[in-house]
Design a protein around this motif. Structure first.
Motif, mmCIF file in Angstrom:
data_model
loop_
_atom_site.group_PDB
_atom_site.id
_atom_site.type_symbol
_atom_site.label_atom_id
_atom_site.label_comp_id
_atom_site.label_asym_id
_atom_site.label_seq_id
_atom_site.Cartn_x
_atom_site.Cartn_y
_atom_site.Cartn_z
ATOM 1 N N SER A 15 23.845 57.996 -81.913
ATOM 2 C CA SER A 15 22.978 57.416 -82.945
ATOM 3 C C SER A 15 23.466 57.816 -84.338
ATOM 4 N N THR A 28 14.705 57.458 -92.055
ATOM 5 C CA THR A 28 15.016 56.044 -91.821
ATOM 6 C C THR A 28 13.718 55.267 -91.982
ATOM 7 N N SER A 59 26.139 56.975 -85.386
ATOM 8 C CA SER A 59 26.738 55.717 -85.801
ATOM 9 C C SER A 59 25.774 54.919 -86.677
ATOM 10 N N ASN A 60 24.467 54.975 -86.329
ATOM 11 C CA ASN A 60 23.446 54.271 -87.107
ATOM 12 C C ASN A 60 23.004 55.080 -88.321
ATOM 13 N N VAL A 61 22.490 56.303 -88.063
ATOM 14 C CA VAL A 61 21.808 57.029 -89.137
ATOM 15 C C VAL A 61 22.753 57.750 -90.097
ATOM 16 N N HIS A 81 26.098 51.968 -89.279
ATOM 17 C CA HIS A 81 26.450 50.846 -88.405
ATOM 18 C C HIS A 81 25.195 50.268 -87.760
ATOM 19 N N GLU A 82 25.298 49.015 -87.355
ATOM 20 C CA GLU A 82 24.164 48.335 -86.734
ATOM 21 C C GLU A 82 23.926 48.838 -85.305
ATOM 22 N N THR A 83 24.998 49.225 -84.612
ATOM 23 C CA THR A 83 24.884 49.695 -83.229
ATOM 24 C C THR A 83 25.582 51.051 -83.080
ATOM 25 N N THR A 84 25.505 51.618 -81.866
ATOM 26 C CA THR A 84 26.173 52.897 -81.600
ATOM 27 C C THR A 84 27.643 52.692 -81.208
ATOM 28 N N PHE A 127 12.903 51.666 -89.471
ATOM 29 C CA PHE A 127 12.803 51.752 -88.011
ATOM 30 C C PHE A 127 11.458 52.353 -87.615
ATOM 31 N N TYR A 140 16.683 45.022 -78.086
ATOM 32 C CA TYR A 140 16.271 46.422 -77.931
ATOM 33 C C TYR A 140 14.877 46.541 -77.315
#
Length: 272
Positions: free
Chosen positions: A53, A231, A55-57, A61-64, A234, A159
């Motif tokens: 995660s 975040t 990758s996101n936070v 990025h939109e996905t991992t 979300f 999701y």
């Protein structure tokens, strides 16, 4: 409440299993850097997940999927340097274990050797059984992950909650038993019906940690940036926000900017 150094007892897979056996709930949170990991560890969390995660936070990025093995090792190394008590689990990122069991072993060994992590986590059930067995045979503890598996997001296309239909629910229970038989020390169940999660926790003897899987599992995990309100966009149903740190940071930075512009900072006392 922070824990005093003398009270620190390193958490191990043995202690995590003992928590399930005596009915004590297991707390788990993500961390990706030294400073945050230090705060979380001193607050007494049992397991720290260095999640993909990041990758996101951390990277936006939109996905991992885009995060690399090298990047995961970087994040894991930063976390390990901060931790005195918690058990640290590191996600093996997409594309570094699905190909074959040799690749899975190489990736897991790199994570353990280069970061000093305590274990790895891999998404999937029976289809990655060979890889899990290979990694375990090298002495690397493995945590499983079933239900909504974010690395497979393009397969799911959404999701939303998984395993609502009977066929998928039965496969999930079967996969959980496969993971237990392989020797995984625990399983994360993500975004599945609470009744199904309860069934899994009762039918396997290893600890089951939920995220959006109801209260009847052996522990809970949340993404630290989500539960702290960093975040903003979300807000799934399963998330309880424990603080609004995001607003506090924005406000503090705004005050700093104002003080610099108005020449109020630094003042005489803050100068040499």
């Amino acid at each position: 409440m922070s824990i005093h150094k003398s009270e620190i007892k390193k958490i191990t897979t043995h202690q995590i299993q003992a928590m399930k056996d005596r009915g004590e709930k297991i707390s788990m949170l993500t961390a990706y850097d030294y400073s945050m990991a230090q705060l979380i560890d001193s607050a007494g969390v049992d397991i720290i997940l260095v999640g993909d995660s990041a990758s996101n936070v951390m990277a936006g990025h939109e996905t991992t999927l885009p995060i690399t093995l090298d990047q995961m090792i970087y994040h894991a190394s930063s976390v390990i340097r901060a931790v005195n008590r918690a058990f640290v689990v590191v996600d093996v990122p997409f594309g570094s274990y699905q190909g074959n069991s040799s690749e899975a072993l190489r990736s897991a060994i790199r994570i353990m050797k280069e970061s000093g992590a305590h274990s790895v986590k891999m998404e999937g059930g029976a289809e990655i059984k060979e890889s899990i067995i290979r990694v375990l045979s090298a002495g690397v503890p493995v945590m499983g992950h079933l239900g909504l598996t974010p690395q497979s997001i393009y397969k799911f296309g959404t999701y939303s909650v998984r395993a609502k239909e009977e066929e998928e629910a039965e496969k999930l229970v079967s996969d959980a038993k496969v993971l237990e038989e392989c020797g995984c020390f625990g399983i994360v169940l993500e975004k599945i019906p609470a009744d199904l999660a309860k069934r899994v926790a009762e039918e396997v003897s290893i600890p089951v940690i939920g995220i959006g899987a109801g209260p009847h599992v052996d522990g809970q995990v949340l993404v630290m940036h989500d539960m702290l309100g960093i975040t903003k966009e979300f807000k799934p149903r399963f998330l309880r926000q424990y603080a609004d740190v995001g607003s506090m940071i924005t406000e503090a930075v705004g005050s700093y900017v104002k003080d610099v512009k108005s020449k109020d900072f630094p003042n005489e006392k803050e100068s040499y």
